[in-house]
Design an enzyme around this catalytic site. Structure first.
Site, mmCIF file in Angstrom:
data_model
loop_
_atom_site.group_PDB
_atom_site.id
_atom_site.type_symbol
_atom_site.label_atom_id
_atom_site.label_comp_id
_atom_site.label_asym_id
_atom_site.label_seq_id
_atom_site.Cartn_x
_atom_site.Cartn_y
_atom_site.Cartn_z
ATOM 1 N N LYS A 197 26.253 -4.441 -3.448
ATOM 2 C CA LYS A 197 27.722 -4.492 -3.531
ATOM 3 C C LYS A 197 28.365 -3.949 -2.260
ATOM 4 C CE LYS A 197 27.552 -3.175 -8.422
ATOM 5 N NZ LYS A 197 27.863 -2.030 -9.300
ATOM 6 N N ARG A 209 11.541 3.899 3.284
ATOM 7 C CA ARG A 209 11.146 2.926 4.315
ATOM 8 C C ARG A 209 12.371 2.130 4.708
ATOM 9 N NH1 ARG A 209 6.053 -1.102 4.438
ATOM 10 N NH2 ARG A 209 5.117 0.882 5.052
ATOM 11 N N ARG A 250 0.810 -1.223 0.000
ATOM 12 C CA ARG A 250 0.000 0.000 0.000
ATOM 13 C C ARG A 250 0.839 1.268 0.000
ATOM 14 N NH1 ARG A 250 -2.969 -4.001 1.655
ATOM 15 N NH2 ARG A 250 -1.006 -4.554 2.603
ATOM 16 N N THR A 251 1.830 1.326 0.891
ATOM 17 C CA THR A 251 2.565 2.591 1.021
ATOM 18 C C THR A 251 3.328 2.873 -0.266
ATOM 19 O OG1 THR A 251 2.746 2.103 3.375
ATOM 20 C CG2 THR A 251 4.168 3.845 2.521
ATOM 21 N N HIS A 297 5.424 5.904 11.467
ATOM 22 C CA HIS A 297 4.852 5.721 10.133
ATOM 23 C C HIS A 297 3.876 6.894 9.944
ATOM 24 C CE1 HIS A 297 3.571 4.029 6.484
ATOM 25 N NE2 HIS A 297 3.268 2.798 6.857
HETATM 26 C C1 NCD Z 1 2.020 -1.201 8.088
HETATM 27 C C2 NCD Z 1 3.521 -1.039 8.178
HETATM 28 O O1 NCD Z 1 4.266 -1.318 7.222
HETATM 29 O O2 NCD Z 1 3.935 -0.598 9.244
HETATM 30 N N1 NCD Z 1 1.574 -1.358 6.779
HETATM 31 C C3 NCD Z 1 1.285 -0.249 6.042
HETATM 32 O O3 NCD Z 1 2.146 0.554 5.750
HETATM 33 N N2 NCD Z 1 -0.001 -0.043 5.703
HETATM 34 C C4 NCD Z 1 1.455 -2.193 9.026
HETATM 35 C C5 NCD Z 1 1.999 -3.600 9.045
HETATM 36 O O4 NCD Z 1 2.889 -3.963 8.275
HETATM 37 O O5 NCD Z 1 1.488 -4.364 9.855
#
Ligand code: NCD
Length: 301
Positions: free
Chosen positions: A79, A100, A51-52, A128
């Site tokens: 590398k 991320r 999703r993100t 997040h």
């Molecule tokens: C979450 C995350 O990556 O922290 N997912 C997301 O971004 N919607 C929640 C999760 O992974 O449980």
């Protein structure tokens, strides 16, 4: 604070008024104007994401911009190139970096060395912020307000960055009472509890959902975060500790909203999806709108 050029690292870095401005911007449909024409946004995901990653990608493209993706497995990271050098490269190729990382603090570090803004798309088990923005926006859209609700949170409150960021976001909006349903070993870490207490939030703990479900207007559920456990046996013991199913929902208020950042494993049974309570797919769909608004504000377009 204006939004232009800011790094988005923690939801706690923002005031209620700034988040309200973001939500108002998300309500406007800006797809026609293509304000990101000629802009390049870099995505760097050192952890899996559906999703993100894809909603950011979709948001940039809907605004007329383009994306470049650092695929860590296919880049010079394989590398041995280090994180800071990699970030410096992205900074010179893009107007905005979306990162991320499994490491807490990685986004803040990247923001310190990059001239272009950095958006934290999740760092370890701590922050997040864009998920919290989406969750708060969803709550406002579906319940009409963020305050004045009885809110429960259930699942992995120790390692869940989405759950913690949601709580921090509720704190920014002045929410004072939260009901937390968690196994004693998955309670909110002390450091985060202290931060929430400082924001004026009081958290009551319950070990069983049925103790509290009938009082709730909202329940926010998260999966147990397998990747953060050092002991796989401990994960196995806890992974199915909590589950929301139709039987449990029989006790709920008719307007109860069931939220989840997704991905969902077994903590919400599939049969809940077709009830009026299920908010999680709508919540995920709002991700594009909110991220479009965020990118426009941060890039000042
Ligand atoms: C979450 C995350 O990556 O922290 N997912 C997301 O971004 N919607 C929640 C999760 O992974 O449980």
């Amino acid at each position: 604070m204006g939004w232009k050029g800011v790094d988005v690292i923690s939801i706690m870095d923002f005031k209620k008024e700034e988040l309200e401005l973001l939500f108002n911007a998300a309500d406007l449909d800006a797809e026609d104007s293509k304000p990101l024409d000629g802009k390049v946004v870099a995505t760097a995901f050192y952890e899996p994401s559906t999703r993100t990653r894809l909603s950011f990608d979709s948001a940039v493209k809907r605004l007329g911009g383009s994306t470049i993706d650092l695929n860590p497995g296919a880049s010079s990271i394989a590398k041995g190139e280090d994180f800071l050098d990699t970030m410096k490269m992205l900074d010179s190729y893009a107007d905005l970096i979306i990162l991320r990382s499994p490491s807490e603090g990685a986004a803040r570090l990247a923001a310190e060395i990059c001239e272009h803004p950095v958006i934290n798309a999740g760092d370890g088990s701590q922050h997040h912020p864009t998920q919290a923005m989406i969750d708060l926006y969803s709550l406002k859209k579906m319940k009409g307000s963020i305050g004045g609700l009885s809110i429960g949170i259930m699942g992995d409150l120790k390692y869940g960055r989405a759950a913690n960021s949601f709580l921090f976001g509720l704190g920014v909006f002045g929410v004072k009472e939260i009901k937390a349903i968690a196994h004693p070993s998955l309670r909110i870490k002390d450091v985060n509890s202290l931060l929430l207490n400082e924001m004026g939030m009081h958290i009551s703990y319950y070990e069983e959902l049925e103790e509290v479900l009938e009082e709730l207007d909202v329940i926010y559920i998260t999966r147990v975060q397998k990747e953060r456990f050092s002991d796989p046996a401990e994960y196995e013991k806890l992974k199915d500790a909590y589950k929301l199913d139709l039987k449990a929902l029989a006790k709920a208020k008719p307007g109860l909203l069931v939220m989840h950042p997704l991905p969902r494993l077994n903590e919400i049974s599939r049969e809940v999806d077709s009830t009026q309570h299920a908010a999680y797919f709508k919540q995920a769909a709002y991700g594009v709108k909110v991220r479009m608004a965020l990118i426009r504000l941060v890039l000042g377009e």
